[in-house]
Design an enzyme around this catalytic site. Structure first.
Site, PDB file in Angstrom:
ATOM      1  N   HIS A  56      12.811  -2.945   2.174  1.00 24.35           N
ATOM      2  CA  HIS A  56      12.253  -1.652   2.571  1.00 24.35           C
ATOM      3  C   HIS A  56      13.153  -0.541   2.069  1.00 24.35           C
ATOM      4  O   HIS A  56      14.388  -0.661   2.106  1.00 24.35           O
ATOM      5  CB  HIS A  56      12.128  -1.550   4.095  1.00 24.35           C
ATOM      6  CG  HIS A  56      11.168  -2.543   4.647  1.00 24.35           C
ATOM      7  ND1 HIS A  56       9.805  -2.397   4.522  1.00 24.35           N
ATOM      8  CD2 HIS A  56      11.367  -3.735   5.270  1.00 24.35           C
ATOM      9  CE1 HIS A  56       9.215  -3.448   5.059  1.00 24.35           C
ATOM     10  NE2 HIS A  56      10.134  -4.272   5.502  1.00 24.35           N
TER      11      HIS A  56
ATOM     12  N   ALA B  32       3.086  -0.730   4.898  1.00 26.46           N
ATOM     13  CA  ALA B  32       2.603  -0.754   6.290  1.00 26.46           C
ATOM     14  C   ALA B  32       2.081  -2.136   6.689  1.00 26.46           C
ATOM     15  O   ALA B  32       2.081  -2.478   7.884  1.00 26.46           O
ATOM     16  CB  ALA B  32       1.517   0.299   6.471  1.00 26.46           C
TER      17      ALA B  32
ATOM     18  N   PRO C 175       0.791  -1.224   0.000  1.00 23.77           N
ATOM     19  CA  PRO C 175       0.000   0.000   0.000  1.00 23.77           C
ATOM     20  C   PRO C 175       0.830   1.284   0.000  1.00 23.77           C
ATOM     21  O   PRO C 175       1.867   1.365   0.667  1.00 23.77           O
ATOM     22  CB  PRO C 175      -0.823  -0.112   1.286  1.00 23.77           C
ATOM     23  CG  PRO C 175      -0.115  -1.108   2.120  1.00 23.77           C
ATOM     24  CD  PRO C 175       0.548  -2.061   1.174  1.00 23.77           C
ATOM     25  N   ASN C 176       0.335   2.235  -0.765  1.00 26.71           N
ATOM     26  CA  ASN C 176       0.869   3.604  -0.865  1.00 26.71           C
ATOM     27  C   ASN C 176       2.171   3.692  -1.666  1.00 26.71           C
ATOM     28  O   ASN C 176       2.631   4.803  -1.935  1.00 26.71           O
ATOM     29  CB  ASN C 176       1.057   4.239   0.527  1.00 26.71           C
ATOM     30  CG  ASN C 176      -0.265   4.413   1.238  1.00 26.71           C
ATOM     31  OD1 ASN C 176      -1.204   4.953   0.653  1.00 26.71           O
ATOM     32  ND2 ASN C 176      -0.374   3.932   2.451  1.00 26.71           N
TER      33      ASN C 176
ATOM     34  N   ARG D 241      13.334   4.119  12.648  1.00 31.89           N
ATOM     35  CA  ARG D 241      12.102   4.902  12.617  1.00 31.89           C
ATOM     36  C   ARG D 241      11.256   4.606  13.864  1.00 31.89           C
ATOM     37  O   ARG D 241      11.761   4.092  14.856  1.00 31.89           O
ATOM     38  CB  ARG D 241      11.365   4.614  11.309  1.00 31.89           C
ATOM     39  CG  ARG D 241      12.227   4.948  10.078  1.00 31.89           C
ATOM     40  CD  ARG D 241      11.470   4.804   8.786  1.00 31.89           C
ATOM     41  NE  ARG D 241      10.355   5.737   8.738  1.00 31.89           N
ATOM     42  CZ  ARG D 241       9.365   5.670   7.835  1.00 31.89           C
ATOM     43  NH1 ARG D 241       9.389   4.712   6.920  1.00 31.89           N
ATOM     44  NH2 ARG D 241       8.385   6.541   7.845  1.00 31.89           N
TER      45      ARG D 241
ATOM     46  N   ASN E 148       7.934  -5.641  -0.746  1.00 28.94           N
ATOM     47  CA  ASN E 148       7.853  -4.516   0.172  1.00 28.94           C
ATOM     48  C   ASN E 148       6.378  -4.386   0.495  1.00 28.94           C
ATOM     49  O   ASN E 148       5.608  -3.831  -0.299  1.00 28.94           O
ATOM     50  CB  ASN E 148       8.388  -3.227  -0.448  1.00 28.94           C
ATOM     51  CG  ASN E 148       8.348  -2.076   0.547  1.00 28.94           C
ATOM     52  OD1 ASN E 148       7.781  -2.199   1.628  1.00 28.94           O
ATOM     53  ND2 ASN E 148       8.945  -0.953   0.174  1.00 28.94           N
TER      54      ASN E 148
ATOM     55  N   ARG F 145       5.193  11.915  -3.404  1.00 25.99           N
ATOM     56  CA  ARG F 145       4.991  12.489  -2.066  1.00 25.99           C
ATOM     57  C   ARG F 145       6.134  12.053  -1.145  1.00 25.99           C
ATOM     58  O   ARG F 145       6.746  11.012  -1.373  1.00 25.99           O
ATOM     59  CB  ARG F 145       3.661  12.008  -1.452  1.00 25.99           C
ATOM     60  CG  ARG F 145       2.439  12.362  -2.261  1.00 25.99           C
ATOM     61  CD  ARG F 145       1.999  13.798  -1.932  1.00 25.99           C
ATOM     62  NE  ARG F 145       1.067  14.285  -2.949  1.00 25.99           N
ATOM     63  CZ  ARG F 145      -0.228  14.040  -2.939  1.00 25.99           C
ATOM     64  NH1 ARG F 145      -0.763  13.355  -1.967  1.00 25.99           N
ATOM     65  NH2 ARG F 145      -0.998  14.515  -3.890  1.00 25.99           N
TER      66      ARG F 145
ATOM     67  N   TYR G 134      11.176   8.815   1.384  1.00 25.35           N
ATOM     68  CA  TYR G 134      11.180   7.669   0.472  1.00 25.35           C
ATOM     69  C   TYR G 134      11.917   7.923  -0.844  1.00 25.35           C
ATOM     70  O   TYR G 134      11.953   7.042  -1.697  1.00 25.35           O
ATOM     71  CB  TYR G 134       9.735   7.216   0.196  1.00 25.35           C
ATOM     72  CG  TYR G 134       9.046   6.733   1.455  1.00 25.35           C
ATOM     73  CD1 TYR G 134       9.510   5.611   2.127  1.00 25.35           C
ATOM     74  CD2 TYR G 134       7.944   7.416   1.985  1.00 25.35           C
ATOM     75  CE1 TYR G 134       8.904   5.174   3.296  1.00 25.35           C
ATOM     76  CE2 TYR G 134       7.329   6.980   3.152  1.00 25.35           C
ATOM     77  CZ  TYR G 134       7.819   5.867   3.800  1.00 25.35           C
ATOM     78  OH  TYR G 134       7.226   5.429   4.961  1.00 25.35           O
TER      79      TYR G 134
ATOM     80  N   GLU H 225      12.434  -9.819   1.860  1.00 29.42           N
ATOM     81  CA  GLU H 225      11.685  -8.630   2.299  1.00 29.42           C
ATOM     82  C   GLU H 225      12.555  -7.400   2.059  1.00 29.42           C
ATOM     83  O   GLU H 225      13.730  -7.401   2.439  1.00 29.42           O
ATOM     84  CB  GLU H 225      11.370  -8.784   3.793  1.00 29.42           C
ATOM     85  CG  GLU H 225      10.720  -7.560   4.400  1.00 29.42           C
ATOM     86  CD  GLU H 225      10.466  -7.732   5.901  1.00 29.42           C
ATOM     87  OE1 GLU H 225      10.780  -8.797   6.470  1.00 29.42           O
ATOM     88  OE2 GLU H 225       9.977  -6.752   6.490  1.00 29.42           O
TER      89      GLU H 225
HETATM   90  O1  CA2 Z   1      10.553   1.791   3.998  1.00 34.47           O
HETATM   91  C1  CA2 Z   1       9.694   1.119   3.415  1.00 34.47           C
HETATM   92  O2  CA2 Z   1       9.867   0.646   2.294  1.00 34.47           O
HETATM   93  C2  CA2 Z   1       8.320   0.911   4.071  1.00 34.47           C
HETATM   94  O3  CA2 Z   1       7.884  -0.402   3.755  1.00 34.47           O
HETATM   95  C3  CA2 Z   1       7.409   1.944   3.452  1.00 34.47           C
HETATM   96  C4  CA2 Z   1       6.013   1.932   4.072  1.00 34.47           C
HETATM   97  C5  CA2 Z   1       6.101   2.029   5.593  1.00 34.47           C
HETATM   98  O4  CA2 Z   1       4.799   1.909   6.156  1.00 34.47           O
HETATM   99  C6  CA2 Z   1       6.994   0.964   6.181  1.00 34.47           C
HETATM  100  O5  CA2 Z   1       7.074   1.133   7.567  1.00 34.47           O
HETATM  101  C7  CA2 Z   1       8.391   1.038   5.587  1.00 34.47           C
HETATM  102  C8  CA2 Z   1       5.203   3.105   3.557  1.00 34.47           C
HETATM  103  C9  CA2 Z   1       5.072   3.134   2.077  1.00 34.47           C
HETATM  104  C10 CA2 Z   1       4.401   4.422   1.711  1.00 34.47           C
HETATM  105  O6  CA2 Z   1       5.068   4.957   0.615  1.00 34.47           O
HETATM  106  C11 CA2 Z   1       4.889   6.267   0.357  1.00 34.47           C
HETATM  107  C12 CA2 Z   1       5.629   6.809  -0.658  1.00 34.47           C
HETATM  108  C13 CA2 Z   1       5.505   8.138  -0.944  1.00 34.47           C
HETATM  109  C14 CA2 Z   1       4.608   8.925  -0.240  1.00 34.47           C
HETATM  110  C15 CA2 Z   1       3.862   8.372   0.772  1.00 34.47           C
HETATM  111  C16 CA2 Z   1       3.989   7.035   1.068  1.00 34.47           C
END
Ligand code: CA2
Length: 150
Positions: free
Chosen positions: A102, A79, A12-13, A109, A76, A20, A25, A100
């Protein structure tokens, strides 16, 4: 021998990558991540399919459908890494070797990101190298699969 095929799963996201929160990221888009994964897969002489979903059930379905098609998974789970017993059970159920990945270092974090439901059933985890985490993950997975005789 048939070519190894890898499935890269983005949770997700991650469709917002590069658009964003670049300070967290990075500025690489998901399309660019997938493009560099494809290039690395070609170099390693493996096949690669990529998918992204914001829906837990769709990710579980994709993991089930990987059976018989893909020999390795890079995930990946976003969340869902920290919440989803369903995704962990799906990965354990299909027993496809999984790495896995990230973008961020989840251990630097918030506390709630320090636990991964996936880590214990994965071959290993790569965290904190931005978009390069995916390439390192692909290299590690392919090296592992080849060492296992795939
Ligand atoms: O660091 C990572 O790859 C995460 O899997 C990214 C997740 C986060 O919830 C994990 O704790 C770590 C979030 C992905 C959201 O990606 C976005 C990218 C751009 C803008 C907003 C969110």
């Amino acid at each position: 021998m048939d070519q190894i095929s890898i499935l890269a799963i983005h949770g997700p996201n991650l469709n917002l990558l590069g658009i964003r929160e670049p300070q967290t990221y990075g500025s690489t888009t998901l399309a660019q991540v997938n493009e560099s994964l494809q290039q690395e897969a070609q170099r390693l002489q493996v096949g690669l399919s990529c998918l992204q979903s914001n829906h837990e059930g769709a990710l579980v379905d994709a993991i089930h459908q990987a059976q018989g098609k893909h020999q390795g998974i890079i995930i990946n789970a976003g969340a869902y890494t920290h919440t989803s017993v369903a995704i962990r059970d799906a990965l354990a159920g299909v027993a496809i070797p999984t790495v896995e990945v990230h973008l961020s270092n989840i251990y630097r974090r918030e506390e709630f990101r320090h636990h991964s439901y996936i880590a214990a059933i994965a071959i290993g985890q790569i965290s904190g190298f931005g978009a390069n985490s995916y390439l390192l993950g692909l290299q590690a997975l392919v090296t592992h699969l080849k060492s296992q005789g795939n």
